[in-house]
Write an enzyme that holds these catalytic residues in place. Sequence first.
Site, short mmCIF file in Angstrom:
data_model
loop_
_atom_site.label_atom_id
_atom_site.label_comp_id
_atom_site.label_asym_id
_atom_site.label_seq_id
_atom_site.Cartn_x
_atom_site.Cartn_y
_atom_site.Cartn_z
N ARG A 161 1.98 -10.97 2.22
CA ARG A 161 2.65 -9.75 1.80
C ARG A 161 3.64 -10.02 0.66
O ARG A 161 3.77 -9.23 -0.27
CB ARG A 161 3.34 -9.07 2.99
CG ARG A 161 2.36 -8.23 3.78
CD ARG A 161 2.78 -7.94 5.20
NE ARG A 161 1.58 -7.57 5.96
CZ ARG A 161 1.17 -6.33 6.15
NH1 ARG A 161 1.90 -5.34 5.72
NH2 ARG A 161 0.04 -6.08 6.80
N ARG A 188 11.75 -7.00 10.69
CA ARG A 188 10.85 -6.00 11.28
C ARG A 188 10.02 -6.62 12.41
O ARG A 188 9.54 -5.93 13.30
CB ARG A 188 9.95 -5.39 10.19
CG ARG A 188 9.24 -4.14 10.63
CD ARG A 188 8.52 -3.44 9.49
NE ARG A 188 7.34 -4.19 9.06
CZ ARG A 188 6.56 -3.82 8.06
NH1 ARG A 188 6.81 -2.71 7.37
NH2 ARG A 188 5.51 -4.55 7.71
N ARG A 210 0.54 -2.14 15.24
CA ARG A 210 1.81 -2.76 15.61
C ARG A 210 2.36 -2.03 16.84
O ARG A 210 1.97 -0.88 17.09
CB ARG A 210 2.82 -2.59 14.47
CG ARG A 210 2.43 -3.34 13.23
CD ARG A 210 3.42 -3.05 12.10
NE ARG A 210 2.94 -3.65 10.87
CZ ARG A 210 3.10 -3.14 9.66
NH1 ARG A 210 3.74 -2.00 9.49
NH2 ARG A 210 2.65 -3.77 8.62
P1 ADP Z 1 6.98 -0.20 4.45
O1 ADP Z 1 6.50 1.04 5.14
O2 ADP Z 1 7.16 0.01 2.98
O3 ADP Z 1 6.16 -1.40 4.76
P2 ADP Z 1 9.23 -0.06 6.32
O4 ADP Z 1 9.61 1.38 6.23
O5 ADP Z 1 8.49 -0.51 7.53
O6 ADP Z 1 8.45 -0.52 4.99
O7 ADP Z 1 10.57 -0.91 6.14
C1 ADP Z 1 10.58 -2.33 6.33
C2 ADP Z 1 11.76 -2.71 7.22
O8 ADP Z 1 12.96 -2.59 6.46
C3 ADP Z 1 11.91 -1.85 8.47
O9 ADP Z 1 12.30 -2.65 9.55
C4 ADP Z 1 13.02 -0.86 8.06
O10 ADP Z 1 13.77 -0.44 9.19
C5 ADP Z 1 13.87 -1.71 7.12
N1 ADP Z 1 14.54 -0.95 6.04
C6 ADP Z 1 14.02 0.03 5.28
N2 ADP Z 1 14.92 0.45 4.35
C7 ADP Z 1 16.02 -0.30 4.53
C8 ADP Z 1 17.32 -0.35 3.87
N3 ADP Z 1 17.63 0.45 2.84
N4 ADP Z 1 18.21 -1.25 4.32
C9 ADP Z 1 17.90 -2.08 5.34
N5 ADP Z 1 16.73 -2.08 6.01
C10 ADP Z 1 15.79 -1.21 5.59
P1 5GP Z 2 0.76 -2.03 6.33
O1 5GP Z 2 -0.19 -3.00 6.94
O2 5GP Z 2 2.12 -2.64 6.07
O3 5GP Z 2 0.83 -0.73 7.10
O4 5GP Z 2 0.20 -1.63 4.89
C1 5GP Z 2 -0.11 -2.63 3.95
C2 5GP Z 2 -0.30 -2.02 2.58
O5 5GP Z 2 -1.42 -1.14 2.58
C3 5GP Z 2 0.89 -1.16 2.12
O6 5GP Z 2 1.17 -1.49 0.77
C4 5GP Z 2 0.38 0.25 2.23
O7 5GP Z 2 0.99 1.11 1.27
C5 5GP Z 2 -1.07 0.06 1.93
N1 5GP Z 2 -1.93 1.14 2.42
C6 5GP Z 2 -1.85 1.82 3.58
N2 5GP Z 2 -2.82 2.74 3.66
C7 5GP Z 2 -3.52 2.65 2.50
C8 5GP Z 2 -4.65 3.37 1.96
O8 5GP Z 2 -5.22 4.26 2.54
N3 5GP Z 2 -5.08 2.98 0.73
C9 5GP Z 2 -4.48 1.99 0.01
N4 5GP Z 2 -4.96 1.71 -1.18
N5 5GP Z 2 -3.43 1.29 0.48
C10 5GP Z 2 -2.97 1.63 1.71
#
Ligand code: ADP
Ligand code: 5GP
Length: 197
Positions: free
Chosen positions: A148, A137, A44
């Site tokens: 997702r 996001r 990304r």
């Molecule tokens: P993940 O790593 O679990 O996929 P992210 O950390 O990327 O999730 O969070 C998803 C989106 O939600 C991001 O754009 C983040 O800035 C936003 N976000 C995370 N926590 C909150 C919250 N408590 N309130 C509003 N937005 C949030």
């Molecule tokens: P994203 O594409 O949003 O970064 O990740 C997609 C999903 O893959 C998320 O649920 C994240 O926690 C999971 N993920 C990221 N790295 C790993 C990994 O090494 N192993 C597994 N099992 N899941 C992962």
Amino acid sequence: MSGLRPVVLSGPSGAGKSTLLKRLIKDHEGVFGFSVSHTTRNPRPGEKDGKDYHFTTREAMQEDIDEGKFIENIMFSGNMYGTSKAAVEDVLAKNLICILDMDIQGVKKIKETDLNPIYIYIQPPSIEILEKRLRERQTETEESLQKRLEAARTDMELSKEPGMFDVLIINDNIERAYDELKDILNDEIKKVQEAKS
Ligand code: ADP
Ligand code: 5GP
């Protein structure tokens, strides 16, 4: 330093795992180390190879899996993800608390190892709010967003299995969720800080 327990952060995509873990690592310099996973998905904007993920191809990753270099690997939303043995060993060798971000299938596989982490589940307040955050996001196509959300529903059901997680944090408010996470990890953080002082 022995006895530092790794930390597994799991929860649906968009739950806030990377937001929380990046802040945790930044606020505690020299305490945590991120286990950098491999993935075949595209980076990304802003993501760096070797820092956020090791971005790779299916062929290369499959070859490494076949050679036994991975602790666990999964298919998620049409892409491969996995934790290499080296990713975890690199962090442990630096005497840091190893943080892993992984889906629930990965959690199940980690439970078969002797890593003995603290398992934390980050849950969005609702599927509707999760969808809103994922849309805001702006990292997903409509297709990958739907995949997702579908995965999130299954994930949140499976997370209710007794004993799957040590702690559940509902990420409604980021400050409150972060404080909760810090409280849970306080004892481990102190162990590293005391060893360094
Ligand atoms: P993940 O790593 O679990 O996929 P992210 O950390 O990327 O999730 O969070 C998803 C989106 O939600 C991001 O754009 C983040 O800035 C936003 N976000 C995370 N926590 C909150 C919250 N408590 N309130 C509003 N937005 C949030
Ligand atoms: P994203 O594409 O949003 O970064 O990740 C997609 C999903 O893959 C998320 O649920 C994240 O926690 C999971 N993920 C990221 N790295 C790993 C990994 O090494 N192993 C597994 N099992 N899941 C992962």
